[in-house]
Enzyme design. Structure first.
Site: not given
Ligand code: GDP
Length: 327
Positions: A12-13, A56, A127, A129, A151, A155, A185
């Site tokens: 994406q970025d 890679d 991040s 995170e 992750y 990072k 995304r």
């Molecule tokens: P992240 O912040 O990089 O992990 O981005 P994500 O989009 O994967 O998740 C964002 C937030 O959405 C996290 O707190 C997940 O726990 C929450 N979440 C809730 N339901 C879902 C789901 O069905 N899929 C994902 N990917 N995240 C979810």
């Protein structure tokens, strides 16, 4: 003409970055994995002028050789595992690709500079995170690094190595990114999962979105704004760390409501959302919210797209995709 080398250019970025740099007249080189044909096709469709090299992230020798050979002026190390959810499934691979590979890139850039005197400016995307369950809110550049996911830990290592190489005389800037989204995304992210499903529900009038923790909250911004921050950060004469965030937090439920409303479902949006424990995480960062004051003051950076507009653009894009596919 300045030359940039971008790992992760098919992401994406990377795609938005390639477009921005090419528009500025930068010569853009990217590293792509063998067999990534669909992603490469999409990238070349939008940015035919990028120069691609096979490589890679796990192949340190090849990565180092590419940097030595290309002698880039700017390096953006965007490749790696980008999904927190996936990092729980592949923690070791995540450490290698989102952590160790950054050390390879920085080491190769430093060696190039040492051996040839060619100045290289590096951008390492960090991040939110890395802050994990942050003890302070909002989080800024001085918030303690205390990751809670594989992750985040990978990072954090890359973030620390950026500081290490900066101390050694390499120009390394980091952007500590909070979540940033766009119609590009992948579906593994909750935002796109929601907007793709909302578009279908809007078209059919039925269906549900199965989600994990509805109360999970994120500070969501517009990806092209965040890409622009990287370019500003890497070109600032003083390399430093910058939190890049919208400063506003919304829950997954807020996102689902906004998306379903945009798709035309109205007040009955709640009937189209179900909780499925399969999507719950072992641990989830509490309530990330970033303070981007430093980027604002030093880089003149501002987010241009707010939450409602971001959701709207993503849903509109997914509705358009459905229309085009004839549904
Ligand atoms: P992240 O912040 O990089 O992990 O981005 P994500 O989009 O994967 O998740 C964002 C937030 O959405 C996290 O707190 C997940 O726990 C929450 N979440 C809730 N339901 C879902 C789901 O069905 N899929 C994902 N990917 N995240 C979810």
């Amino acid at each position: 003409m300045p030359r940039a080398f971008v790992t992760g250019i098919t992401g994406q970025d990377g795609g938005y970055l390639a477009e921005q740099l090419l528009a500025e007249g930068v010569e853009v080189h990217g590293m792509v994995r063998a067999g990534d044909d669909d992603a490469v096709g999409a990238l070349l469709g939008r940015s035919p002028d990028v120069v691609l090299h096979e490589g890679d992230l796990g192949d340190a020798e090849r990565l180092g050789a590419l940097i030595a050979q290309l002698k880039p002026d700017e390096i953006y190390n965007l490749a790696g595992i980008s999904s927190v959810a996936y990092s729980w499934k592949e923690p070791v691979l995540t450490a290698q690709l989102s952590g160790v590979a950054a050390a390879v890139v920085l080491g190769a850039a430093w060696r190039l500079q040492e051996d040839t005197g060619h100045r290289v400016a590096c951008l390492q995307p960090s991040s939110a995170e890395i802050f994990g369950d942050a003890e302070r809110s909002p989080q800024d550049e001085s918030t303690p690094v205390r990751p809670m996911s594989p992750y985040g830990a990978a990072k954090a290592y890359a973030h620390h190595m950026s500081g290490v190489y900066r101390g050694r005389g390499l120009h390394v800037a980091t952007c500590i990114f909070f979540n940033h989204e766009s119609p590009r995304r992948p579906l593994a992210f909750v935002t796109r999962k929601i907007t793709a499903a909302a578009a279908r529900i809007g078209a059919d009038g039925s269906g549900v979105i199965r989600l994990g923790n509805l109360d999970a909250a994120r500070d969501w911004g517009w990806a092209p704004d965040y890409v622009d921050a990287m370019v500003r950060a890497v070109r600032h004469p003083q390399p430093d760390d910058y939190v890049i965030a919208s400063g506003r937090t919304h829950t997954v439920a807020d996102f689902a409501e906004a998306a379903l409303r945009r798709a035309g479902v109205g007040d009955s949006w709640r009937e189209h959302v179900e909780v499925d424990p399969a999507f719950l995480r072992p641990a989830d960062a509490s309530t990330p919210v970033g303070d981007a004051s430093k980027a604002r003051e030093v880089l003149g950076w501002e987010p241009t797209v707010r939450f409602e507009e971001l959701v709207g653009r993503m849903v509109d894009h997914d509705m358009e995709l459905l229309r085009r596919s004839g549904r």
